[in-house]
Write an enzyme that holds these catalytic residues in place. Structure first.
Site, short mmCIF file in Angstrom:
data_model
loop_
_atom_site.label_atom_id
_atom_site.label_comp_id
_atom_site.label_asym_id
_atom_site.label_seq_id
_atom_site.Cartn_x
_atom_site.Cartn_y
_atom_site.Cartn_z
N ASP A 124 0.80 -1.23 0.00
CA ASP A 124 0.00 0.00 0.00
C ASP A 124 0.83 1.27 0.00
OD1 ASP A 124 0.88 -0.57 2.57
OD2 ASP A 124 -1.11 -0.86 3.41
N ASP A 132 -8.18 -3.40 14.23
CA ASP A 132 -9.56 -3.70 13.80
C ASP A 132 -9.57 -4.87 12.80
OD1 ASP A 132 -8.34 -2.51 11.66
OD2 ASP A 132 -9.81 -0.91 11.39
N HIS A 151 -7.62 -5.01 10.07
CA HIS A 151 -7.28 -4.64 8.68
C HIS A 151 -5.98 -5.30 8.23
CE1 HIS A 151 -5.14 -0.91 10.44
NE2 HIS A 151 -4.19 -1.53 9.77
N GLU A 177 -9.97 -2.07 5.28
CA GLU A 177 -10.61 -1.86 6.58
C GLU A 177 -11.87 -2.73 6.69
OE1 GLU A 177 -9.52 -0.08 9.03
OE2 GLU A 177 -8.07 1.30 8.17
C1 F6R Z 1 1.36 -1.80 6.28
C2 F6R Z 1 -0.03 -2.19 6.35
C3 F6R Z 1 -0.83 -2.27 7.62
C4 F6R Z 1 -0.06 -2.77 8.84
C5 F6R Z 1 -0.94 -2.80 10.08
C6 F6R Z 1 -0.17 -3.19 11.33
O1 F6R Z 1 1.82 -1.76 4.94
O2 F6R Z 1 -0.55 -2.43 5.32
O3 F6R Z 1 -1.94 -3.11 7.40
O4 F6R Z 1 0.45 -4.04 8.59
O5 F6R Z 1 -1.51 -1.53 10.29
O6 F6R Z 1 0.79 -2.21 11.60
P1 F6R Z 1 1.89 -2.41 12.74
O7 F6R Z 1 2.84 -3.46 12.28
O8 F6R Z 1 2.58 -1.05 12.82
O9 F6R Z 1 1.18 -2.78 13.99
#
Ligand code: F6R
Length: 244
Positions: free
Chosen positions: A69, A138, A140, A145
């Site tokens: 992303d 959540d 995601h 989301e």
């Molecule tokens: C990152 C991404 C997000 C993260 C998620 C967890 O490219 O796509 O889905 O993997 O928000 O983030 P952390 O590892 O910071 O808890």
């Protein structure tokens, strides 16, 4: 089918285990295609990959990568762009060819064309061999989301007010500077990877890990779809996996 779960003591152990898996993959298939993620959880893994490349244990010269992303409207060199995150934490320190690294273009003039192109480039490389994922509180994955349709490929999402609020600390505390949209691989893109490796650390991930992998498969918990993936492995520290 069936989820493989590995519980390790610390986030560093999770990083080493994930690095072992990547190392094996790259040794078996030097031109493999890796799907990569940003965020805090992959950082120990990226540190390991950098160290192993410097030691001559891993050769990235033929590896191709596709990131999950990117924020809409951020230039590649913007301090908060995911392209910059990848350069600083991995790509600038390993022998990967810049043209073999792909992150959705936050500045694409025609986002729809960019999405189609991203999917086509993944297909032209033969598909993703190993997709790395983190998990949001959540549920995601990428920027998908709760409520996002499972059947989407790379697409644009509107960020939720909570996400914008949570991210403003990275943008001088100013909500107006936080991108309101992001580009992400969809659940379909993620599910097409041959192997999916999720990393999760910390107590604050324990509830969602339980819900995603021991609850029903539902778009309300995007990560729950991974229960249906034929080769999914969850690697977490004791805290993240403490409720299962
Ligand atoms: C990152 C991404 C997000 C993260 C998620 C967890 O490219 O796509 O889905 O993997 O928000 O983030 P952390 O590892 O910071 O808890």
């Amino acid at each position: 089918m069936g989820i493989k779960m590995i519980v390790l003591n610390t986030p560093e152990d999770v990083g080493s285990f994930a690095a072992d898996l990547f190392e094996l993959e790259i040794k078996a298939r030097p031109a493999c295609v890796l799907g990569l993620a940003t965020g805090s959880t992959p950082l120990p893994l990226y540190r390991q990959l950098v160290a192993r490349c410097k030691e001559g244990r891993i050769d990235f010269s033929r590896v191709r990568t596709f990131n999950l992303d990117e924020y809409e409207g951020l230039a590649p060199d913007h301090p908060q762009s995911y392209r910059r995150f990848m350069q600083e934490n991995l790509f600038d320190h390993i022998n990967i060819k810049p043209e073999n690294t792909h992150v959705p273009d936050g500045l694409a003039a025609d986002p729809e064309a960019m999405f189609a192109d991203y999917e086509r480039q993944i297909a032209d490389c033969g598909g993703v061999d190993v997709q790395l994922l983190g998990i949001g509180h959540d549920g995601h994955i990428g920027f998908n989301e709760p409520g996002e349709a499972f059947e989407l490929g790379t697409h644009c999402v509107d960020l939720k007010p909570e996400t914008i609020e949570a991210n403003k600390r990275f943008f001088e505390g100013n909500e107006d500077l936080v991108p309101k949209q992001a580009y992400t691989m969809g659940i379909k893109t993620i599910m097409q990877a041959r192997k999916v490796l999720m990393v999760a650390n910390g107590k604050d991930k324990a509830e969602i890990v339980k819900k995603a992998f021991f609850g029903p498969v539902t778009p309300e918990v995007p990560a729950s779809i991974l229960q249906m993936h034929p080769d999914f492995i969850l690697v977490g520290d004791e805290e993240a996996l403490s409720l299962i």
